[in-house]
Design an enzyme around this catalytic site. Sequence first.
Site, PDB file in Angstrom:
ATOM      1  N   CYS A  16      25.448 -27.068-124.087  1.00 55.19           N
ATOM      2  CA  CYS A  16      25.924 -28.423-124.373  1.00 55.19           C
ATOM      3  C   CYS A  16      26.780 -29.002-123.245  1.00 55.19           C
ATOM      4  O   CYS A  16      26.561 -30.133-122.806  1.00 55.19           O
ATOM      5  CB  CYS A  16      26.656 -28.467-125.705  1.00 55.19           C
ATOM      6  N   HIS A  47      31.566 -27.825-129.351  1.00 54.69           N
ATOM      7  CA  HIS A  47      30.255 -28.399-129.020  1.00 54.69           C
ATOM      8  C   HIS A  47      30.457 -29.849-128.593  1.00 54.69           C
ATOM      9  O   HIS A  47      31.308 -30.552-129.148  1.00 54.69           O
ATOM     10  CB  HIS A  47      29.325 -28.328-130.235  1.00 54.69           C
ATOM     11  N   HIS A  66      22.204 -33.881-127.247  1.00 59.48           N
ATOM     12  CA  HIS A  66      22.939 -32.645-126.993  1.00 59.48           C
ATOM     13  C   HIS A  66      21.956 -31.501-126.782  1.00 59.48           C
ATOM     14  O   HIS A  66      20.761 -31.622-127.035  1.00 59.48           O
ATOM     15  CB  HIS A  66      23.878 -32.337-128.169  1.00 59.48           C
TER      16      HIS A  66
END
Length: 181
Positions: free
Chosen positions: A73, A125, A137
Amino acid sequence: MQISRLLLALTFALSLGQSAHADEPAQATFAAAEASMLSEYGSAAEQLVDQALEYLGVRYRFGGTSPDTGLDCSGLVLNVFRNAIGLDLPRTASEMAKLGDKIGRQELKPGDLVFFNTMRRTFSHVGIYLGDGKFVHAPSRGGKVRIETISDGYWSKRFNGARRLVDGATEASQSPLTALR
């Protein structure tokens, strides 16, 4: 004056052989450089969104920072920001969460960073908000870079916050980068 704007003005002033103490010429040089940069890039937010979409389908790889071998990510986000607007970001989502301006979910604009708690810790994240309730993402092992809806149950429950690193305005009087705090 924002740090990024100050550094840009100083760089251009020095490249033209002007003294850093010559305030008016440096300001004029900075204004011209900023207008040129904005016309070259258009909206920084648009550039970020366009760049992010180019990574769709790239496979996930833990610790990955290259689209050729895979991205995690934060690897996705740092590649997008570097390639779209030339801004180098820290390596991890938690470090990225310390930058820019903190914004609420209802204030999200394209190009904003969105953070989630996916590993039982805050800011574990990160993705890039695209607009219209969507973000891009690099999800997890076995996955590929993809678009998700921020209001989906999984993501909505894990949303930690958002940060704005760019100003989507295209007027020459505004800088495409906000202060990195």
